[in-house]
Design a protein around this motif. Structure first.
Motif, PDB file in Angstrom:
ATOM      1  N   LEU A 127      64.722  14.202 -59.094  1.00 58.36           N
ATOM      2  CA  LEU A 127      66.373  14.224 -59.372  1.00 58.36           C
ATOM      3  C   LEU A 127      66.820  14.312 -57.870  1.00 58.36           C
ATOM      4  N   ASP A 128      67.664  13.786 -57.362  1.00 62.85           N
ATOM      5  CA  ASP A 128      68.550  13.744 -56.071  1.00 62.85           C
ATOM      6  C   ASP A 128      69.584  14.602 -56.223  1.00 62.85           C
ATOM      7  N   LEU A 129      69.884  15.452 -55.341  1.00 61.33           N
ATOM      8  CA  LEU A 129      70.885  16.689 -55.361  1.00 61.33           C
ATOM      9  C   LEU A 129      71.492  16.566 -53.919  1.00 61.33           C
ATOM     10  N   GLN A 130      72.944  17.156 -54.278  1.00 60.38           N
ATOM     11  CA  GLN A 130      73.599  17.460 -53.001  1.00 60.38           C
ATOM     12  C   GLN A 130      73.332  18.989 -52.843  1.00 60.38           C
ATOM     13  N   PRO A 131      73.586  19.516 -51.708  1.00 63.12           N
ATOM     14  CA  PRO A 131      73.425  20.947 -51.341  1.00 63.12           C
ATOM     15  C   PRO A 131      74.883  21.777 -51.738  1.00 63.12           C
ATOM     16  N   GLY A 132      75.246  21.571 -52.979  1.00 56.48           N
ATOM     17  CA  GLY A 132      76.312  22.483 -53.661  1.00 56.48           C
ATOM     18  C   GLY A 132      75.732  23.600 -54.284  1.00 56.48           C
ATOM     19  N   ALA A 133      76.808  24.355 -54.647  1.00 59.45           N
ATOM     20  CA  ALA A 133      76.347  25.841 -55.335  1.00 59.45           C
ATOM     21  C   ALA A 133      75.799  25.738 -56.505  1.00 59.45           C
ATOM     22  N   MET A 134      76.014  24.506 -57.408  1.00 62.11           N
ATOM     23  CA  MET A 134      75.552  24.192 -58.558  1.00 62.11           C
ATOM     24  C   MET A 134      74.157  23.701 -58.539  1.00 62.11           C
ATOM     25  N   ALA A 135      73.703  23.227 -57.369  1.00 62.82           N
ATOM     26  CA  ALA A 135      72.406  22.336 -57.181  1.00 62.82           C
ATOM     27  C   ALA A 135      71.269  23.256 -57.893  1.00 62.82           C
ATOM     28  N   ALA A 159      58.125  27.682 -64.102  1.00 65.00           N
ATOM     29  CA  ALA A 159      58.261  26.313 -63.459  1.00 65.00           C
ATOM     30  C   ALA A 159      59.924  26.532 -62.864  1.00 65.00           C
ATOM     31  N   ARG A 160      60.921  26.743 -63.920  1.00 68.70           N
ATOM     32  CA  ARG A 160      62.278  26.891 -63.574  1.00 68.70           C
ATOM     33  C   ARG A 160      62.496  27.897 -62.554  1.00 68.70           C
ATOM     34  N   SER A 161      61.795  29.051 -62.490  1.00 69.02           N
ATOM     35  CA  SER A 161      61.897  30.005 -61.494  1.00 69.02           C
ATOM     36  C   SER A 161      61.676  29.603 -60.063  1.00 69.02           C
ATOM     37  N   ILE A 162      60.586  29.082 -60.119  1.00 69.24           N
ATOM     38  CA  ILE A 162      59.916  28.621 -58.732  1.00 69.24           C
ATOM     39  C   ILE A 162      60.836  27.248 -58.271  1.00 69.24           C
ATOM     40  N   VAL A 163      61.157  26.372 -58.920  1.00 65.29           N
ATOM     41  CA  VAL A 163      62.208  25.437 -58.474  1.00 65.29           C
ATOM     42  C   VAL A 163      63.587  25.929 -58.150  1.00 65.29           C
ATOM     43  N   SER A 164      63.959  26.991 -58.723  1.00 67.82           N
ATOM     44  CA  SER A 164      65.272  27.450 -58.412  1.00 67.82           C
ATOM     45  C   SER A 164      65.153  28.100 -57.108  1.00 67.82           C
ATOM     46  N   GLU A 165      64.044  28.709 -56.890  1.00 73.00           N
ATOM     47  CA  GLU A 165      64.109  29.456 -55.450  1.00 73.00           C
ATOM     48  C   GLU A 165      63.988  28.467 -54.575  1.00 73.00           C
ATOM     49  N   LEU A 166      63.282  27.261 -54.586  1.00 72.67           N
ATOM     50  CA  LEU A 166      62.946  26.195 -53.612  1.00 72.67           C
ATOM     51  C   LEU A 166      64.362  25.487 -53.434  1.00 72.67           C
ATOM     52  N   ALA A 167      64.989  25.171 -54.482  1.00 74.24           N
ATOM     53  CA  ALA A 167      66.381  24.564 -54.371  1.00 74.24           C
ATOM     54  C   ALA A 167      67.430  25.431 -53.780  1.00 74.24           C
ATOM     55  N   THR A 168      67.305  26.659 -54.066  1.00 72.72           N
ATOM     56  CA  THR A 168      68.249  27.704 -53.291  1.00 72.72           C
ATOM     57  C   THR A 168      67.972  27.747 -51.757  1.00 72.72           C
ATOM     58  N   ASN A 169      66.812  27.855 -51.516  1.00 78.63           N
ATOM     59  CA  ASN A 169      66.421  27.657 -50.036  1.00 78.63           C
ATOM     60  C   ASN A 169      66.944  26.225 -49.395  1.00 78.63           C
ATOM     61  N   ALA A 170      66.842  25.088 -50.202  1.00 77.51           N
ATOM     62  CA  ALA A 170      67.311  23.975 -49.411  1.00 77.51           C
ATOM     63  C   ALA A 170      68.842  23.946 -49.337  1.00 77.51           C
ATOM     64  N   VAL A 171      69.621  24.706 -50.302  1.00 77.48           N
ATOM     65  CA  VAL A 171      70.934  24.687 -50.257  1.00 77.48           C
ATOM     66  C   VAL A 171      71.438  25.564 -49.158  1.00 77.48           C
ATOM     67  N   GLU A 172      70.679  26.624 -48.895  1.00 77.87           N
ATOM     68  CA  GLU A 172      71.264  27.742 -47.846  1.00 77.87           C
ATOM     69  C   GLU A 172      70.608  27.511 -46.556  1.00 77.87           C
ATOM     70  N   HIS A 173      69.368  26.762 -46.456  1.00 77.98           N
ATOM     71  CA  HIS A 173      68.814  26.680 -45.003  1.00 77.98           C
ATOM     72  C   HIS A 173      68.999  25.337 -44.613  1.00 77.98           C
ATOM     73  N   ALA A 174      68.407  24.349 -45.418  1.00 80.22           N
ATOM     74  CA  ALA A 174      68.461  23.191 -44.940  1.00 80.22           C
ATOM     75  C   ALA A 174      70.039  22.189 -44.858  1.00 80.22           C
ATOM     76  N   GLN A 175      70.643  22.586 -45.953  1.00 84.93           N
ATOM     77  CA  GLN A 175      72.001  22.316 -45.971  1.00 84.93           C
ATOM     78  C   GLN A 175      72.187  20.734 -45.853  1.00 84.93           C
ATOM     79  N   THR A 176      71.332  20.085 -46.462  1.00 87.49           N
ATOM     80  CA  THR A 176      71.004  18.484 -46.575  1.00 87.49           C
ATOM     81  C   THR A 176      70.835  18.035 -47.965  1.00 87.49           C
TER      82      THR A 176
END
Length: 261
Positions: A127-135, A159-176
């Motif tokens: 799944l491809d996502l943009q770095p938004g609040a709902m990602a 699985a849901r908890s792990i991917v939520s943490e990884l996605a949150t880091n991508a949104v907050e830090h990578a911002q890509t």
């Protein structure tokens, strides 16, 4: 001293490439062994050992290849080793009989093409996502639906908890823009988040002194480390990937954690 061994993940292919660049010496031998261990910790479909830059192979390099093959075979499930090598190394490996049991290709592209045709992926969605609040919520729902579709309901929360943490880091830090990938590989569920920032994450230690206010940055990664069977991060051609695995077979669970970096 900067290492001449590079580790590069390919999320699309599900492989890890270990690239050796420069002449062989004791430092390279140590770095190569370390890179092989880190690459295998991700449990990829295959480990590509890219030795194409070696023009005058040292005899000790054959031993390093044998060690990589043994390490890949010892992983559960086993990870096949694929070599990329030039003519000089190919001749040396042929002389000791390695080419009869290890696939060797002239380029990484040829090796990847052969893997695509011969190696089953078992199951893979992205799944491809943009770095938004709902990602993070979208990533969580996507992985949750996938886990249920694969009849792995007992892994749903983890699985849901792990991917939520990884996605949150991508949104907050990578911002890509980033990509969430879930793969079922034999006895493993492999979760990965790939973004465009090459900076690798790290777990922040808790404050050691009693009564000291905790800095809660890094708590998410600590949760991932405590929940996953193994986890880690590595560079890709366009940024980085952070991954985690969960065991799908009950007998393979609760075996401890192997960090990939």
């Amino acid at each position: 001293m900067e290492s001449r061994v590079e580790l590069r993940g390919d999320v699309e292919q599900g492989t890890v490439e270990v690239i050796l660049d420069g002449p062989w010496d004791a430092r390279v031998r140590i770095d190569l062994a370390s890179a092989v261990r880190k690459g295998l910790a991700e449990h990829p479909r295959a480990l590509l050992l890219n030795l194409a830059a070696i023009k005058e192979p040292d005899p000790a390099l054959v031993g390093a290849v044998l060690m990589a093959e043994r390490r890949g075979g010892a992983v559960r499930p086993p990870v096949p080793l694929v070599l990329v090598a030039g003519d000089a190394l190919w001749r040396r490996l042929t002389a000791v009989g390695l080419t009869s049991r290890l696939p060797i290709y002239a380029t990484v592209a040829a090796a990847q093409d052969a893997l695509t045709r011969r190696t089953p992926r078992f199951g893979r969605v992205r799944l491809d996502l943009q770095p938004g609040a709902m990602a993070p919520s979208a990533a969580r729902s996507f992985v949750g639906d996938t886990v249920l579709a694969w009849d792995l309901g007992d892994l749903l929360h983890a699985a849901r908890s792990i991917v939520s943490e990884l996605a949150t880091n991508a949104v907050e830090h990578a911002q890509t823009p980033f990509t969430v990938t879930a793969s079922r590989r034999r006895e493993l569920l492999h979760l990965a988040v790939e973004d465009g920032d090459p900076a690798l994450p790290c777990v922040i230690d808790r404050a050691p002194e009693k009564g000291t206010a905790l800095d809660f940055r890094g708590i998410g990664l600590r949760f991932v480390a405590e929940t996953a069977r193994a986890w880690g991060s590595m560079h890709t051609a366009t940024g980085k990937v952070v991954w985690a695995t969960l065991a799908t077979a009950p007998q393979a669970r609760n075996t401890g954690h192997t960090h990939g970096w």
